[in-house]
Design an enzyme around this catalytic site. Structure first.
Site, PDB file in Angstrom:
ATOM      1  N   SER B  10       0.566  -1.627   0.057  1.00 25.71           N
ATOM      2  CA  SER B  10      -0.429  -0.008   0.229  1.00 25.71           C
ATOM      3  C   SER B  10       0.497   1.308  -0.513  1.00 25.71           C
ATOM      4  O   SER B  10       2.125   1.640   0.597  1.00 25.71           O
ATOM      5  CB  SER B  10      -1.192  -0.290   0.842  1.00 25.71           C
ATOM      6  OG  SER B  10      -1.257   1.545   1.274  1.00 25.71           O
ATOM      7  N   HIS B  11       0.307   2.109  -0.567  1.00 28.01           N
ATOM      8  CA  HIS B  11       0.918   3.558  -0.323  1.00 28.01           C
ATOM      9  C   HIS B  11       1.096   4.353   1.219  1.00 28.01           C
ATOM     10  O   HIS B  11       1.440   4.915   2.021  1.00 28.01           O
ATOM     11  CB  HIS B  11       0.023   4.187  -0.605  1.00 28.01           C
ATOM     12  CG  HIS B  11       0.546   4.731  -2.433  1.00 28.01           C
ATOM     13  ND1 HIS B  11      -0.147   3.656  -3.219  1.00 28.01           N
ATOM     14  CD2 HIS B  11       1.437   5.320  -3.336  1.00 28.01           C
ATOM     15  CE1 HIS B  11      -0.078   3.773  -4.586  1.00 28.01           C
ATOM     16  NE2 HIS B  11       1.229   5.270  -4.650  1.00 28.01           N
ATOM     17  N   SER B  12       0.174   3.291   1.646  1.00 29.76           N
ATOM     18  CA  SER B  12       0.085   4.011   3.383  1.00 29.76           C
ATOM     19  C   SER B  12       0.768   2.538   4.497  1.00 29.76           C
ATOM     20  O   SER B  12      -0.143   2.061   3.692  1.00 29.76           O
ATOM     21  CB  SER B  12      -1.520   4.380   3.819  1.00 29.76           C
ATOM     22  OG  SER B  12      -1.089   4.384   5.337  1.00 29.76           O
TER      23      SER B  12
END
Ligand SMILES: Nc1ncnc2c1ncn2[C@@H]1O[C@H](COP(=O)(O)OP(=O)(O)O)[C@@H](O)[C@H]1O
Ligand SMILES: [Mg+2]
Lengths: 204, 130
Positions: B10-12
């Protein structure tokens, strides 16, 4: 024209200067149709690139561009990381073992970079991505059969401006659909800076 | 190893660490590695993804799930940089539902192909009947 390690380093240094100067502009472009990190991404990535390559005495262009590629892949979290990272990786493979590249070899390396960007992002011309700058520029160079860097930079600018008219079909801006029209694509702007920097690096 | 393992991208960082907790509760036996964020910021990183794959790699297979577009580019780049490249598949599935199904199926000892096919069904899943 001679394109050796010195010219390649100069290219990266000028590109970094331009990107640092235009960081805010790239941020604003990405805020309009993306997440606003393109200025930060490219500024951080190319700053790391120039720091990395400054200290190394490269034997060939391949190993220099390999370092450029790996640095961008490691440091840039957005789409431009794997895209530019792949572009420079393909250049490094094309120039492997070469201390200097002649016109044809440099054009071929840039062509390989474009194929890398397209293979990675699967975008075609007209989808409002950096491919809208890269593809026509490489086509021009291929037609000329030599490294007409100034003309290439002029065309890159024109094509970058033209992305304003396009609707995004790839990347984050595609989520905006028609609302992406009316804004320049940030990756096309940073790609223009790369070609403008190349022209300057070959000049002086 | 008995189970297909999962790599969640994920980007996070928080999205995948939370998701991993959720899946561990359902299926504690399936190996799950995460690669979230880039240097503590939002983004993805091909080197981190590569390490995540290596940390759970087995010949039984690894299924990769990701959140948004550019995570796919870094996942593909990570796979190209790996020495072992067989038995790795990127699933075309929504991250949360896809990973949930993948964990359940992997926990049943299913093959890589079966796990991938099952979690890709998540795209067709109706969540709210109107
Ligand atoms: N699939 C793709 N193919 C080619 N270029 C792309 C693609 N996706 C995004 N881009 C380019 O990347 C730029 C955005 O870069 P950046 O802001 O660093 O990444 P992100 O969108 O992940 O935040 C876009 O302006 C576009 O030019
Ligand atoms: Mg962005």
């Amino acid at each position: 024209m001679a394109f050796g390690v010195e010219q390649a380093k100069r290219w990266m240094n000028i590109a970094n200067d331009k990107i640092q100067q235009q960081k805010q502009y790239l941020t604003e472009l990405d805020q309009a149709i993306g997440d606003g990190d393109h200025g930060l991404n490219t500024a951080r990535g190319f700053q790391e690139v120039v720091e990395k390559i400054a200290s190394v005495n490269y034997e060939d262009l391949g190993s220099l561009f390999k370092d450029v590629s790996m640095t961008l892949i490691a440091k840039v979290g957005g789409a431009s990381g794997p895209l530019y990272g792949t572009a420079f990786l393909k250049m490094s493979l094309a120039l492997n073992g070469k201390k200097e590249a002649d016109d044809k070899e440099l054009v071929a390396a840039l062509e390989a970079a474009l194929s890398g960007i397209k293979a990675r992002g699967k975008a075609s011309v007209g989808e409002k991505t950096m491919v809208d700058v890269w593809e026509p520029v490489i086509e021009l160079l291929r037609e000329k059969g030599s490294m007409q860097a100034k003309e290439a930079a002029l065309l890159a600018k024109e094509k970058m401006e033209h992305t304003k008219e396009l609707e995004a079909k790839k990347g984050r801006a595609a989520y905006l659909g028609k609302r992406s029209v009316g804004h320049i694509d940030p990756g096309s702007a940073s790609s223009y800076f790369l070609f403008a920097a190349l022209a300057e690096a070959l000049e002086g | 190893m008995k189970y297909v393992s999962l790599v969640l991208i994920s980007h996070s960082e928080e999205i995948v660490s939370g998701l991993k907790k959720l899946l561990n509760q359902v299926q504690p036996d399936v190996p799950i590695a995460i690669a979230g964020g880039n240097d503590g910021e939002i983004g993805t990183n091909a080197f981190r993804i590569k390490e995540a794959i290596e940390s759970v790699y087995s010949e039984k297979g690894v299924v990769i799930l990701f959140d948004l577009g550019s995570a796919l580019m870094n996942a593909e780049l990570a796979i190209e940089m790996l020495e072992k490249t067989g038995h790795i598949a990127i699933a075309d599935a929504p991250l949360v539902e896809g990973a949930y199904i993948a964990a359940v199926e992997a926990g049943l000892g299913k093959s890589l192909d079966e796990v991938v096919r099952a979690c890709e069904q998540a795209k067709q899943m109706v969540k709210v009947e109107h």
